[in-house]
Write a protein that holds these residues in place. Structure first.
Motif: not given
Length: 593
Positions: A245, A303, A490-492, A511, A585-586, A588
């Motif tokens: 996150t 990330t 969203t999440y990774s 994701q 958000n996820a 990157s």
């Protein structure tokens, strides 16, 4: 001797749940096997797990015992009893008598105890397999004790025979919680979050402050009341309910910066292999960060958000005043780190010890199932031998002591297995590593780890949460846990569930949306309280509200979200503070698209 038709475990669980939903306060348990079911031809309420048949036998008038007779086609059998839980206590003990006959030395029998939580989640288990009880033994009393979790929904006890040889008999079981017979304890009904939402929201109103994530300045200003409460502590653990996150990394970096720059904190610990972080920090001025991250950080950390932290760390740590450490197991680079540590020392004995250690580690990496314990014990012994030599000859440095301590921690469970001792969990060992750093009286430590690890209480499988629990027990109010939570977004994640099984951190970062939040969730109540980010003081909340309120809480690890990532938990007991974001958000990936 007669047996009943085998039911599948799934069918049994459906059946037993319906039975117990109608029986909320049982007064008598058939733990002595003497209540007999004439239709099933078994002790009343006892049932079968596994594929070996169970039965009963009368050894004298009105005295029945449970029995397992093996067949060559089966793998194990367990005569099992289930009790709906709702008790309070710290430990649960099962004692009982067992007799065995002609069990092969490679197989075993024993008592079994299993604690299941919501959705049949395993909270605790012991089947005495480590005690290797086999052969022929007359009636003997045995007992097993495991930690008891108040999240337990069902207690399962039984007699088990692992294998396909011999016979086992069981009699006169007794269950105690903190030494008191379960027959004398009353079942305590759990308090549900959904029945106390208004009270929780009222308590949140008294204990919470808003956060403003508009920009760095507004975020730092709104975090200041929290920073002021954390500043005089020794260990601050900052969590996350997913490892992927983006906003959590932003928040943790903001808190970390303020604690280091304003409050004198000087050590950052990440939930990552210790040796990987050591190499990363050693080479941070020699090699591009992205390259180091791919080699030495779990894939989930590769990330842009983690790189932002490392950029800041590299810039601010030009005088080496800030330590960056890992707290997870380290199997991959111990020998290289020790060689670097002692490169300037010309000592023939030390060189020999290093060669012995390198050879043992090389051999351990080739291990198979049969020789794994033996080969890894050889590594542990080589570490101990080196440690003793360095002590005796005053060659130890603070860094060599730390390296060898972490090496021992990684291999200790192989030694414990050889001694038939209970292994130490990953969480317990991570706590040991953090506590080791805290031996330095000047150390002020910030931990970055998952919510499930930093929790003040044990919450999953009598394993997850032991890190925070152990640190809270050792450091009391000098250990503070700050959970991070969100409702949606969203999440990774990565597909590899066994992230430390090798040193190849090359999993693809994926994701996904958060989709499975239930109705009785803490996140939905937090979102109902405020549609903007906030932090709340759980210590303050617990003064005004029952802290044992159970509701679902999201705890997604490295993998894709499933229903098993939602746990019915008394969240107010888990953390000292909690930061809540409505939507996140996820992270990157640093990988090139």
């Amino acid at each position: 001797m007669k047996t009943f038709k085998l039911l599948s475990l799934g069918c049994f669980l459906f059946f037993i749940s319906n039975v117990f939903s109608q029986t909320t306060s049982p007064k008598k348990f058939n733990l002595d096997f003497n209540q007999y079911d004439t239709e099933r031809l078994l002790p009343k309420d006892w049932f079968q797990w596994g594929d070996q048949p169970i039965s009963t036998e009368s050894i004298e008038e009105s005295n029945y015992v449970g029995k397992i007779i093996t067949s060559k086609k089966g793998n194990f059998g367990c005569i099992t009893y289930a009790i709906p839980a709702g008790f309070e206590g710290d430990s649960i003990t099962l004692s009982g008598y067992m007799k065995i006959e002609n069990i092969n030395k490679k197989q075993s029998a024993g008592l079994l105890i299993r604690l299941n939580g919501a959705n049949n989640k395993l909270l605790g288990f012991n089947n005495m397999a480590d005690e290797n009880i086999n052969g022929t033994i007359d009636w003997t009393k045995y007992s097993i004790t495991i930690p008891y979790s108040k999240e337990t929904d069902y207690i399962y006890v039984g007699g088990i025979l692992n294998g396909n040889t011999g016979t086992a008999w069981f009699d006169d079981f007794e269950i105690t919680i903190d030494g008191v017979s379960i027959e004398k304890l009353n079942i305590i009904k759990k308090s549900s979050l959904k029945d106390n939402i208004e009270t929780v929201i009222q308590s949140l109103e008294k204990s919470s402050k808003p956060l403003d994530l508009t920009d760095n300045k507004t975020l730092n200003n709104s975090l200041q009341p929290l920073i002021d409460k954390l500043g005089n502590k020794r260990i601050i653990a900052i969590g996350e309910d997913t490892h992927g996150t983006s906003e959590y990394y932003e928040l943790r970096l903001a808190i970390t910066k303020e604690l280091i720059l304003e409050k004198g904190f000087n050590t950052i610990v990440l939930e990552n292999p210790y040796d990987g972080i050591e190499i990363l920090t050693n080479k941070i001025d020699e090699e591009p960060l992205e390259s180091l991250m791919r080699k030495h950080l779990f894939s989930i950390y590769q990330t842009k958000e983690m790189k932002s932290f490392l950029d800041w760390y590299k810039l601010k740590n030009d005088n080496n005043s800030i330590k960056f450490k890992g707290c997870d197991d380290s199997y991959w680079a111990l020998e290289a780190l020790l060689e670097k540590e002692f490169s300037s020392i010309r000592n023939e004995k030390l060189s020999t010890l290093l060669k012995t250690l390198k050879k043992a580690i090389k051999q351990s990496k080739k291990s198979n199932f049969k020789n794994e314990i033996k080969n890894n014990i050889a590594v542990y012994k080589a570490i101990i031998e080196m440690e003793c030599y360095l002590d005796e000859n005053n060659l130890h440095t603070p860094n060599s002591k730390e390296l060898l301590f972490n090496g021992k921690s990684s291999y200790i469970n192989y030694k414990r297995l050889s001694e038939e001792k209970t292994i130490r969990s990953r969480d317990e060992i991570m706590a040991d590593r953090i506590a080791y750093l805290a031996k330095d009286p000047n150390a002020k430590i910030i931990v970055w780890a998952h919510n499930a690890h930093i929790s003040n209480t044990v919450i999953i499988d009598n394993e997850i949460g032991l890190m925070g629990r152990d640190l809270k027990n050792k450091f009391k109010n000098n250990y503070i846990s700050v959970g991070l939570s969100s409702l949606s977004g969203t999440y990774s994640y990565i597909n590899n569930r066994f992230i430390n099984s090798d040193h190849k951190y090359n999993d693809k970062l994926l994701q996904k949306k958060v989709e499975l939040t239930g109705e009785n969730s803490w996140e939905k109540v937090f979102n109902q309280f405020s549609n903007r980010p906030f932090f709340t003081d759980f210590n303050e909340m617990r003064k005004h509200i029952n802290s044992d309120l159970f509701g679902d809480l999201k705890l997604i690890g490295y993998s894709k979200e499933t229903y098993r990532d939602y746990y019915e938990l008394p969240t107010l007991t888990m953390f000292d503070f909690l930061i809540f974001l409505n939507t996140t958000n996820a992270t990157s990936s640093i990988a090139k698209e």
